[in-house]
Design a protein around this motif. Structure first.
Motif, PDB file in Angstrom:
ATOM      1  N   THR A 140       8.824 -41.271  38.619  1.00 49.86           N
ATOM      2  CA  THR A 140       8.901 -40.785  39.985  1.00 49.86           C
ATOM      3  C   THR A 140       8.117 -41.752  40.867  1.00 49.86           C
ATOM      4  O   THR A 140       7.322 -42.568  40.380  1.00 49.86           O
ATOM      5  N   ALA A 141       8.332 -41.633  42.174  1.00 53.24           N
ATOM      6  CA  ALA A 141       7.583 -42.485  43.098  1.00 53.24           C
ATOM      7  C   ALA A 141       6.089 -42.230  42.959  1.00 53.24           C
ATOM      8  O   ALA A 141       5.270 -43.162  43.000  1.00 53.24           O
ATOM      9  N   GLN A 142       5.706 -40.953  42.763  1.00 47.81           N
ATOM     10  CA  GLN A 142       4.295 -40.628  42.606  1.00 47.81           C
ATOM     11  C   GLN A 142       3.741 -41.195  41.305  1.00 47.81           C
ATOM     12  O   GLN A 142       2.608 -41.670  41.249  1.00 47.81           O
ATOM     13  N   GLY A 143       4.558 -41.182  40.249  1.00 56.75           N
ATOM     14  CA  GLY A 143       4.105 -41.727  38.983  1.00 56.75           C
ATOM     15  C   GLY A 143       3.793 -43.212  39.076  1.00 56.75           C
ATOM     16  O   GLY A 143       2.763 -43.679  38.564  1.00 56.75           O
ATOM     17  N   ALA A 144       4.670 -43.972  39.722  1.00 59.19           N
ATOM     18  CA  ALA A 144       4.428 -45.409  39.890  1.00 59.19           C
ATOM     19  C   ALA A 144       3.192 -45.644  40.739  1.00 59.19           C
ATOM     20  O   ALA A 144       2.388 -46.549  40.459  1.00 59.19           O
ATOM     21  N   GLU A 145       3.021 -44.826  41.777  1.00 61.52           N
ATOM     22  CA  GLU A 145       1.833 -44.912  42.627  1.00 61.52           C
ATOM     23  C   GLU A 145       0.572 -44.643  41.813  1.00 61.52           C
ATOM     24  O   GLU A 145      -0.427 -45.359  41.910  1.00 61.52           O
ATOM     25  N   ASN A 146       0.606 -43.615  40.990  1.00 64.24           N
ATOM     26  CA  ASN A 146      -0.550 -43.273  40.167  1.00 64.24           C
ATOM     27  C   ASN A 146      -0.902 -44.409  39.206  1.00 64.24           C
ATOM     28  O   ASN A 146      -2.068 -44.761  39.040  1.00 64.24           O
ATOM     29  N   ALA A 147       0.110 -44.966  38.554  1.00 64.05           N
ATOM     30  CA  ALA A 147      -0.129 -46.039  37.583  1.00 64.05           C
ATOM     31  C   ALA A 147      -0.793 -47.237  38.244  1.00 64.05           C
ATOM     32  O   ALA A 147      -1.762 -47.806  37.716  1.00 64.05           O
ATOM     33  N   ALA A 148      -0.279 -47.634  39.403  1.00 68.30           N
ATOM     34  CA  ALA A 148      -0.837 -48.796  40.099  1.00 68.30           C
ATOM     35  C   ALA A 148      -2.262 -48.536  40.559  1.00 68.30           C
ATOM     36  O   ALA A 148      -3.143 -49.392  40.424  1.00 68.30           O
ATOM     37  N   ALA A 149      -2.500 -47.345  41.104  1.00 67.43           N
ATOM     38  CA  ALA A 149      -3.825 -47.043  41.633  1.00 67.43           C
ATOM     39  C   ALA A 149      -4.864 -46.898  40.529  1.00 67.43           C
ATOM     40  O   ALA A 149      -5.986 -47.402  40.639  1.00 67.43           O
ATOM     41  N   PHE A 150      -4.516 -46.216  39.445  1.00 68.50           N
ATOM     42  CA  PHE A 150      -5.454 -46.097  38.329  1.00 68.50           C
ATOM     43  C   PHE A 150      -5.741 -47.473  37.736  1.00 68.50           C
ATOM     44  O   PHE A 150      -6.888 -47.789  37.405  1.00 68.50           O
ATOM     45  N   ALA A 151      -4.707 -48.305  37.572  1.00 69.75           N
ATOM     46  CA  ALA A 151      -4.901 -49.642  37.010  1.00 69.75           C
ATOM     47  C   ALA A 151      -5.827 -50.468  37.887  1.00 69.75           C
ATOM     48  O   ALA A 151      -6.720 -51.177  37.402  1.00 69.75           O
ATOM     49  N   PHE A 152      -5.624 -50.392  39.197  1.00 73.42           N
ATOM     50  CA  PHE A 152      -6.474 -51.141  40.131  1.00 73.42           C
ATOM     51  C   PHE A 152      -7.924 -50.705  39.994  1.00 73.42           C
ATOM     52  O   PHE A 152      -8.838 -51.525  39.862  1.00 73.42           O
ATOM     53  N   SER A 153      -8.181 -49.399  40.042  1.00 71.82           N
ATOM     54  CA  SER A 153      -9.550 -48.897  39.979  1.00 71.82           C
ATOM     55  C   SER A 153     -10.215 -49.224  38.645  1.00 71.82           C
ATOM     56  O   SER A 153     -11.393 -49.598  38.600  1.00 71.82           O
ATOM     57  N   LEU A 154      -9.470 -49.080  37.558  1.00 70.11           N
ATOM     58  CA  LEU A 154     -10.041 -49.379  36.245  1.00 70.11           C
ATOM     59  C   LEU A 154     -10.336 -50.873  36.095  1.00 70.11           C
ATOM     60  O   LEU A 154     -11.356 -51.252  35.523  1.00 70.11           O
ATOM     61  N   ALA A 155      -9.443 -51.719  36.613  1.00 66.03           N
ATOM     62  CA  ALA A 155      -9.694 -53.159  36.573  1.00 66.03           C
ATOM     63  C   ALA A 155     -10.907 -53.517  37.426  1.00 66.03           C
ATOM     64  O   ALA A 155     -11.721 -54.363  37.049  1.00 66.03           O
TER      65      ALA A 155
END
Length: 402
Positions: A140-155
């Protein structure tokens, strides 16, 4: 097991490793047994049939006595690929001192790893804690948003994001991690083809960017096509390189659940983001949570995990912001009409007909407002003519991982 320095790329030593990998029927498990018994691959191929039969079944023992027909050409191709990389293309064997330690602890470590990336990124792998992020190829659009945002913060917190370069959640996670400018190894792509191919082809540019700032890794020889059976096996390396795995979205039958299961078998932690009870793409995450995976709804849930406590550098947070990764509040820039429509939409996928019933608006007005919200990034369009409200990331627009 004896060690060798194939980084000097002695053609004969590399040829022996490649012969072991290319021999039909000699899996990683049998290869590991042979190396543990006889030492380096060169020693394996001077054994007679009787000696080989004490370690592997008859069929594999017979195969080891015959050179693979493609061995010479494959060796030449590999040496040329290493030379063309000008230091960015490398081969790491199970006998090398810098073979990733985390992979030594899985049941079937690859005999050889083919790697693209800088020396800086490769050296960083030795000390960097890794986090796998996986999920649906059709999120979903929200799922892709979540993946990108979590990846950014964790990195940003010092973790290296591992994923599989696939469409959907994988790509979103890689792109989100690449937005981190403070991490020497923001992301690692583990692929199911030879490194002279990119699958899917649409991710050629993404693969190049990852190889420039991170690492692209494969266990498959150059020229290997994207065969279906390779990707489930590839997943064990995604989880194996990582301290933990985060599943963002997954249907009940998906490769992401295979990765999660492999992570559990390898003794790694598994996290999952819940979703709508009406979303097919959330069913797999809900099943994982029922089975004991840790429910995640903010970055801090991961950073607080015991496995990461000694590794991560928690970024300074604005005291006016919550510790969560997202906020569900309507942006101040939204008009009153937009606010009414967002409230009617809520956060579950919704059809045009349902929205008409909730708002009482005619089709023309509703479609016009939906288009404005979609262009503003406040809602996403889903398959089947459904619409979904998107939570807004707490990061500033300049830091937002698109």
């Amino acid at each position: 097991m004896a060690s060798t320095d194939t980084h000097a790329y002695d053609p004969q030593a590399l040829r022996a490793w490649l012969r072991l990998q290319l021999t039909p029927g000699v899996s990683h498990v049998y290869g590991y047994r042979l190396l543990r018994t006889f030492g380096l691959p060169e020693n394996v191929f001077v054994q007679n049939l009787s000696a080989l039969r004490t370690v592997v079944p008859d069929r594999q023992a017979m195969a080891l006595l015959q050179e693979p027909a493609e061995l010479n050409s494959s060796t030449d191709t590999l040496l040329q690929w290493i030379a063309r990389g000008d230091g960015t293309n490398r081969v790491i064997t199970l006998g090398d001192s810098d073979y990733p330690e985390s992979l030594l602890h899985i049941s079937d470590p690859p005999l050889m790893l083919y790697v693209q990336g800088s020396d800086v990124a490769w050296r960083e792998l030795v000390r960097a804690p890794c986090m796998a992020i996986v999920g649906s190829r059709n999120p979903t659009a929200q799922g892709a948003e979540n993946a990108a945002a979590f990846a950014f913060s964790l990195a940003q917190s010092g973790l290296s994001i591992v994923s599989g370069l696939a469409l959907g959640i994988d790509a979103a996670a890689h792109r989100g991690a690449l937005r981190s400018q403070e991490n020497a190894l923001p992301t690692i792509a583990v692929v199911g083809t030879g490194l002279d191919r990119v699958y899917p082809a649409a991710h050629t540019g993404l693969a190049t960017e990852i190889a420039t700032r991170g690492l692209v890794i494969s266990e498959y020889p150059l020229g290997t096509p994207p065969l279906q059976a390779h990707f489930p096996r590839r997943n064990r390396l995604i989880s194996g390189l990582s301290c933990a795995t985060l599943v963002v979205e997954a249907a009940m039958r998906s490769g992401s659940l295979i990765t999660a299961q492999q992570a559990l078998e390898q003794g790694r932690d598994v996290f999952a983001i819940p979703g709508s009870i009406h979303s097919t793409q959330a069913k797999g995450c809900h099943a994982l949570i029922k089975q004991g995976a840790q429910l995640v709804d903010c970055i801090q849930d991961i950073l607080d995990a015991t496995v990461f406590q000694k590794h991560v550098a928690v970024p300074a947070m604005n005291p006016n912001k919550t510790s969560e990764a997202f906020t569900s509040q309507t942006p101040s820039s939204a008009t009153e009409t937009h606010t009414l429509l967002l409230d009617a939409l809520a956060f579950d996928p919704c059809s045009l007909e349902s929205l008409q019933n909730r708002t009482g608006w005619d089709t023309a007005r509703l479609q016009s407002q939906l288009m404005e919200l979609e262009l503003s990034g406040l809602i996403g369009r889903m398959p089947g003519g459904l619409f979904q409200r998107l939570q807004r990331n707490l990061f500033s627009a300049s830091d937002h991982p698109s």
